[in-house]
Design a protein around this motif. Structure first.
Motif, short mmCIF file in Angstrom:
data_model
loop_
_atom_site.label_atom_id
_atom_site.label_comp_id
_atom_site.label_asym_id
_atom_site.label_seq_id
_atom_site.Cartn_x
_atom_site.Cartn_y
_atom_site.Cartn_z
N TYR A 183 0.84 -1.20 0.00
CA TYR A 183 0.00 0.00 0.00
C TYR A 183 0.87 1.25 0.00
CZ TYR A 183 -2.87 3.71 2.06
OH TYR A 183 -3.48 4.89 2.31
N MET A 185 3.88 1.52 -0.99
CA MET A 185 4.54 1.62 -2.30
C MET A 185 3.59 2.25 -3.32
SD MET A 185 7.57 0.08 -2.36
CE MET A 185 8.47 -0.67 -1.04
N THR A 186 2.33 1.80 -3.31
CA THR A 186 1.35 2.34 -4.25
C THR A 186 1.18 3.83 -4.02
OG1 THR A 186 0.18 0.24 -4.15
CG2 THR A 186 -1.00 2.08 -5.12
N ARG A 187 0.99 4.21 -2.78
CA ARG A 187 0.75 5.62 -2.44
C ARG A 187 1.92 6.48 -2.88
NH1 ARG A 187 -3.37 7.69 0.60
NH2 ARG A 187 -2.61 9.53 -0.45
N GLY A 189 3.86 5.85 -5.22
CA GLY A 189 4.13 5.71 -6.65
C GLY A 189 5.42 4.96 -6.94
N ARG B 195 3.80 -5.90 -10.57
CA ARG B 195 2.96 -6.06 -9.39
C ARG B 195 1.79 -6.99 -9.65
NH1 ARG B 195 3.70 -2.17 -5.65
NH2 ARG B 195 1.54 -2.20 -5.02
N ALA B 318 -7.29 5.69 -1.77
CA ALA B 318 -5.99 6.31 -2.05
C ALA B 318 -6.06 7.26 -3.23
CB ALA B 318 -4.95 5.23 -2.29
N GLN B 321 -4.50 7.62 -6.58
CA GLN B 321 -4.07 6.29 -7.02
C GLN B 321 -5.13 5.25 -6.72
OE1 GLN B 321 -1.84 7.89 -4.79
NE2 GLN B 321 0.22 7.71 -5.64
N GLU B 322 -4.89 4.04 -7.24
CA GLU B 322 -5.75 2.92 -6.90
C GLU B 322 -4.93 1.93 -6.11
OE1 GLU B 322 -7.37 0.97 -10.20
OE2 GLU B 322 -8.75 2.59 -10.70
N ILE B 323 -5.56 1.29 -5.13
CA ILE B 323 -4.87 0.22 -4.42
C ILE B 323 -5.40 -1.10 -4.97
CG2 ILE B 323 -4.52 -0.85 -2.19
CD1 ILE B 323 -4.77 1.87 -1.01
N ILE B 327 -4.39 -6.22 -2.13
CA ILE B 327 -3.89 -5.58 -0.91
C ILE B 327 -5.05 -5.38 0.07
CG2 ILE B 327 -2.87 -3.48 0.02
CD1 ILE B 327 -1.29 -3.18 -2.53
#
Lengths: 351, 349
Positions: A183, A185-187, A189, B195, B318, B321-323, B327
């Motif tokens: 999570y 990492m996603t946030r 970027g 990912r 988020a 972005q998308e989670i 996750i």
């Protein structure tokens, strides 16, 4: 040493001879491990795209001389990498061995029951979302490691803590924390596979001198502390009543040991990420080498260093591509875990 | 013999009026929940869209209006979420029924990681590029991983206890996901979407792809439902099941085939997603009791609803972005797993 608790045997008895043999064997093993670690350090410093002689490594790192080429390659790239690997390996090996001995379960090592993941998740959140760096990251990782360890322990408590429940709950907590890492990492970027894997399985790719300071300082405090507290370990292994009879407060000693072990593992994790299976493998390997006598701590720490340094060399030079050390130890460590399960299951033992 | 079902006797008094009422009320609740989840999946996303655009975007999208185009792209995503969620819910219920293990889940027992690894190897080394090719590899990987985990987990006197299976699954998952990382890192040129093979996501849905794999899901679902009676008998233990005229080996093999088809397809099209298969059967049993003829359809409906809700949460939390949904399911599912363990005696593990 459990032998210290036996009534003193007259010299030249078979018992004394056996003890001498064991001490000799132990010295041999520890010496062998130290030599192996040193050899791996030298190889790690000198081998790579360009080869340098050990003399160059000594001139750059110990004498601080400027050697064209070597100053950059060894001084900036390989030096911090190898030293970070060495320290992190010792931290994981010692921490893992304490967990396994205290919780009397080879599976209850911090990297399997989610404690390392707790430190890693906190470190990655601090770095990516809060912009932390330097010693702050280590502090956050240690606090988080302690909180997660406490949480797992509390969740496993039902009229006492049972190994099986603790391990299962730890696995679930670990899975959840890996998602927190993803999570973050996603946030932030971060879609770079190498950077993501550093926090999921551990890597030495981002080791540099600045990160080495906090790690070395923390270990300079924690390792001696652990060794002092661990003098009580053999007494604890006799069982709680016996230990209490000998004047050791079992709960306190166990708690102190676990706290220091969590701190060690967390500090290592804050620097390299949770290098897969090193904490889990070091204790059992050391135990086999020693044939089960005496304290495991120092040998387990050395085995941890061997695993990390060797794993990193394999990942960097021996395979089709360059892999972070945690991917190598992950692939190599899991079959051992499966073998351990198969053997325990076949013999009908409880895990 | 330790019974691992939450309810110790299979369908004794299962015909009682209260249970019938609970099943029908429950089904209404589940279907209503699913309908709401579908609506939410169409309406909410990283882009905030008004209701008129949602309706228009589903029925007659004007692709020049960005909002309506966004809604249109959510249609495929919603369909995929429905199918994958239902597949995972069914697969989890069948795995729990076959192994009499309340902790079974496609990801936790390593089945999904096996499928993932085989697909990734196929892309990297065999140069495969189409979903129809991936699916077959995913089946092979799921089957191999299932056999390995069940083989190691069932060694020894007590057979496959939940603890042994969970540990064998965790070890296998760890090994396989490290192997996936290795393959991915060795061919970064091939993998722009690293990912996706590590964490499941339904964000790359495409209706044509969905149509290609739907038949496999259908066959898997039919096989799963065909095992319902057999699994009811297995819940009583193998000796009794044999006495009731069930061929336990056949039930296990057909059930395993169903699991391989359902999980393999789900992984091939959405990557590995955990905890849906674990949580859903437990939710369903609260309404259905232990009878698999009820449990399986419930698990499909609830699985679809749960996956869609998790996906919507991941789209909204988020922003911008998308989670990935994988996750979200882990964060929501792990506490349920812990609750299940805490409810049991250690000797049952």
């Amino acid at each position: 040493m459990s032998a210290a608790l036996a009534p003193a045997a007259p010299a030249a008895s078979p018992v004394a001879a056996g003890r001498r043999r064991r001490t000799r064997h132990r010295r041999l093993v520890v010496t062998g491990l130290v030599v192996t670690v040193l050899a791996l350090v030298v190889v790690g410093l000198c081998v790579g795209e360009r080869l340098y002689s050990p003399v160059d490594a000594v001139r750059v790192l110990l004498l601080g001389e400027r050697v064209p080429g070597a100053s950059f390659t060894i001084g900036t790239l390989r030096g911090p990498r190898v030293l970070t690997g060495l320290l992190a390996g010792v931290a994981f090996g010692m921490g893992g061995a304490v967990f396994q001995t205290m919780l009397r379960n080879p599976l209850a090592s911090p990297d399997i029951i989610g404690v390392s993941a707790g430190a890693s998740a906190a470190a990655v959140v601090a770095i990516t979302l809060l912009g932390a760096s330097g010693p702050g990251v280590s502090v956050v990782a240690v606090v988080s490691g302690l909180v997660v360890a406490g949480l797992i322990y509390a969740l496993s408590w039902r009229r006492g803590v049972q190994g099986a429940r603790l391990v299962l709950i730890g696995i679930a907590v670990g899975a959840m924390l890996d998602s927190v890492i993803n999570y973050a990492m996603t946030r932030a970027g971060v879609y770079d596979a190498n950077e993501a894997l550093r926090w999921l399985t551990g890597s030495l790719n981002s080791a540099f001198w600045a990160g080495l300071g906090p790690l070395a300082a923390a270990m300079a405090v924690l390792v001696p502390l652990l060794l002092v507290v661990a003098r009580r370990l053999p007494i604890l292994q006799l069982g709680d009543e016996a230990a209490a009879g000998l004047g050791v407060r079992p709960d306190r000693a166990r708690l102190a040991l676990l706290l220091v072990a969590v701190a060690l593992v967390s500090v290592g994790t804050a620097t390299t990420g949770p290098i897969a299976f090193v904490a889990f493998l070091s204790g059992p390997i050391a135990h086999r080498l020693l044939r089960g006598t005496g304290s495991l701590l120092v040998p387990a720490g050395l085995v941890g260093a061997v695993l990390v340094l060797a794993g990193d060399l394999v990942g960097q030079h021996l395979l089709v591509a360059r892999f972070p050390v945690g991917v190598v130890t992950g692939v190599l460590g899991a079959p051992y875990l499966l073998w351990l399960l198969a053997r325990t299951n076949r013999s009908g033992g409880r895990l | 013999m330790t019974l691992l079902h939450p309810t110790p006797t299979a369908s004794s008094g299962g015909r009682s009026a209260s249970l019938r009422r609970r099943r029908s009320v429950g089904l209404t609740v589940a279907v209503a929940g699913l309908a709401l989840a579908v609506l939410a999946s169409l309406a909410f996303g990283t882009r905030v869209v008004g209701w008129q655009d949602v309706v228009a975007g589903v029925l007659h999208p004007d692709m020049d209006v960005i909002a309506q185009a966004a809604v249109q792209s959510r249609v495929a995503r919603t369909v995929l979420g429905l199918l994958v969620g239902a597949a995972l819910g069914l697969a989890g219920a069948v795995m729990q029924g076959l192994t009499r293990n309340p902790l079974a889940d496609p990801l936790l027992l390593g089945v999904s990681s096996g499928a993932s690894l085989f697909v990734v190897m196929g892309i990297a080394w065999l140069g495969l590029s189409t979903l129809t090719q991936y699916v077959w590899l995913a089946f092979a990987g799921a089957a191999a991983a299932s056999a390995l985990v069940y083989g190691i987990g069932s060694l020894g006197r007590e057979g496959a206890t939940p603890l042994k299976l969970a540990l064998a699954g965790a070890a296998t998952s760890a090994a396989l996901s490290s192997a996936v990382s290795m393959v991915l890192l060795s061919r970064t040129d091939v993998f722009d979407t690293f990912r996706f093979w590590q964490i499941g996501s339904i964000g790359r849905a495409d209706l044509a792809d969905i149509a290609r794999v739907a038949p496999f899901l259908l066959v898997g679902a039919v096989l799963a439902v065909g095992c319902a009676r057999g699994m009811d008998a297995l819940a009583l233990g193998d000796e009794l099941a044999t006495g009731l005229g069930q061929r336990t080996l056949v039930v296990r093999l057909v059930g395993a085939l169903a699991v391989v088809l359902l999980c393999g397809t789900a992984v091939a099209i959405a990557g590995p997603i955990g905890f849906v298969g674990l949580v859903v059967p437990h939710l369903a049993r609260a309404f259905t009791g232990p009878s698999h003829r009820w449990l399986l359809p419930y698990s499909a409906v609830l699985g679809a609803a749960l996956l869609l809700v998790a996906d919507v949460v991941g789209r909204v939390v988020a922003r911008p972005q998308e989670i990935e949904v994988g996750i979200v399911t882990a964060v929501l599912g792990a506490p349920v797993f812990i609750a299940i363990i805490r409810r049991r005696q250690v000797r049952e593990l």
